[in-house]
Design a protein around this motif. Structure first.
Motif, PDB file in Angstrom:
ATOM      1  N   SER A 115       0.367  -1.278   0.219  1.00 50.62           N
ATOM      2  CA  SER A 115       0.254  -0.053   0.279  1.00 50.62           C
ATOM      3  C   SER A 115       0.728   1.236   0.049  1.00 50.62           C
ATOM      4  CB  SER A 115      -1.271  -0.401   1.107  1.00 50.62           C
ATOM      5  OG  SER A 115      -1.617   0.998   1.759  1.00 50.62           O
ATOM      6  N   GLU A 116       0.236   1.867  -0.823  1.00 47.24           N
ATOM      7  CA  GLU A 116       1.310   3.476  -0.878  1.00 47.24           C
ATOM      8  C   GLU A 116       1.124   4.038   0.812  1.00 47.24           C
ATOM      9  OE1 GLU A 116      -0.173   6.326  -3.565  1.00 47.24           O
ATOM     10  OE2 GLU A 116      -0.714   4.333  -5.137  1.00 47.24           O
ATOM     11  N   SER A 117       0.608   3.615   1.589  1.00 43.85           N
ATOM     12  CA  SER A 117       0.261   4.180   3.031  1.00 43.85           C
ATOM     13  C   SER A 117       1.617   3.717   3.925  1.00 43.85           C
ATOM     14  CB  SER A 117      -0.742   4.048   3.262  1.00 43.85           C
ATOM     15  OG  SER A 117      -1.101   2.954   3.611  1.00 43.85           O
ATOM     16  N   ARG A 118       2.233   2.528   3.174  1.00 42.72           N
ATOM     17  CA  ARG A 118       2.881   1.664   4.274  1.00 42.72           C
ATOM     18  C   ARG A 118       4.359   1.784   3.524  1.00 42.72           C
ATOM     19  NH1 ARG A 118      -0.140  -0.209   7.700  1.00 42.72           N
ATOM     20  NH2 ARG A 118      -1.889  -1.227   7.291  1.00 42.72           N
ATOM     21  N   PRO A 119       5.507   2.111   4.146  1.00 37.63           N
ATOM     22  CA  PRO A 119       6.343   1.796   3.900  1.00 37.63           C
ATOM     23  C   PRO A 119       7.413   0.813   3.486  1.00 37.63           C
ATOM     24  CG  PRO A 119       6.533   2.266   6.130  1.00 37.63           C
ATOM     25  CD  PRO A 119       5.188   2.675   5.800  1.00 37.63           C
TER      26      PRO A 119
ATOM     27  N   ASP B 140      -1.554  -5.604   0.676  1.00 40.33           N
ATOM     28  CA  ASP B 140      -1.397  -5.567   1.700  1.00 40.33           C
ATOM     29  C   ASP B 140      -2.191  -6.123   2.701  1.00 40.33           C
ATOM     30  OD1 ASP B 140      -1.510  -3.993   4.228  1.00 40.33           O
ATOM     31  OD2 ASP B 140      -2.070  -1.632   2.995  1.00 40.33           O
TER      32      ASP B 140
ATOM     33  N   ALA C  88      -4.420  -4.597   5.423  1.00 41.73           N
ATOM     34  CA  ALA C  88      -5.362  -4.245   5.558  1.00 41.73           C
ATOM     35  C   ALA C  88      -6.677  -4.746   5.018  1.00 41.73           C
ATOM     36  CB  ALA C  88      -5.816  -3.314   4.217  1.00 41.73           C
TER      37      ALA C  88
END
Length: 174
Positions: A2-6, A169, A172
């Motif tokens: 996910s773009e929200s996770r590094p 992800d 999620a």
């Protein structure tokens, strides 16, 4: 990912990559060796690879009293056993618990029977062969040790790498 996770997140948060109970049991049942731990009097960690046999569902090892692990486990029975899938070292199980030490001839018999049967690809040895091997083990100071498991940890490196490769992800989905 996910773009929200590094990108490093999957290698830090590894809980989704645990093995299920069936896989854990298969690894324990099919494997023959474990990396075991104990501590010295000075609290220094020690590990060694040991052969184990499942006897009545318990991980069983043996030792004579001239071995460091015997004295260490008498003093402090807490230990861990790391067991890996013989076909894939990335699938691992760590069992934490306490060693119970006993002088038990029936347990020695069952341990030796299990050891020989596994070495012979599931074929039980003749009684003569079994008794001959027991004679080799049966030192006057031989003790049997069984692991009472308090905690099970596991890991599947394959699942972690697949998740990274596929960009899934898994957090999620929880």
């Amino acid at each position: 990912m996910s773009e929200s996770r590094p990108p490093w997140f999957a290698r830090r948060e590894i809980s989704p990559f645990s093995l299920d109970d069936k896989a854990i049991n298969e690894i324990i049942e099919k494997s023959s060796h474990a990396v075991v731990s104990w501590t010295t009097k000075e609290s220094h960690p020690v590990t060694a690879i040991m052969l184990y046999v499942l006897v009545d569902g318990k991980i069983t090892v043996t030792s004579t009293t001239n071995r460091a692990k015997y004295h260490a486990w008498k003093r402090n029975p807490f230990t861990s056993f790391c067991i890996w899938d013989s076909q894939n070292i990335g699938r691992q199980v760590v069992l934490r618990g306490e060693i119970e030490i006993s002088k038990d001839r029936e347990l020695l018999y069952n341990y030796t029977l299990g050891f020989l049967t596994r070495a012979r690809n599931g074929q039980a040895p003749s009684e003569k062969r079994l008794l001959g091997e027991i004679e080799k083990f049966d030192a006057p100071d031989r003790h049997m040790m069984q692991l009472r498991v308090d905690k099970v940890l596991s890991h599947s490196l394959d699942d972690l790498l697949k998740t990274e490769k596929d960009g899934i992800d898994v957090w999620a989905q929880e």
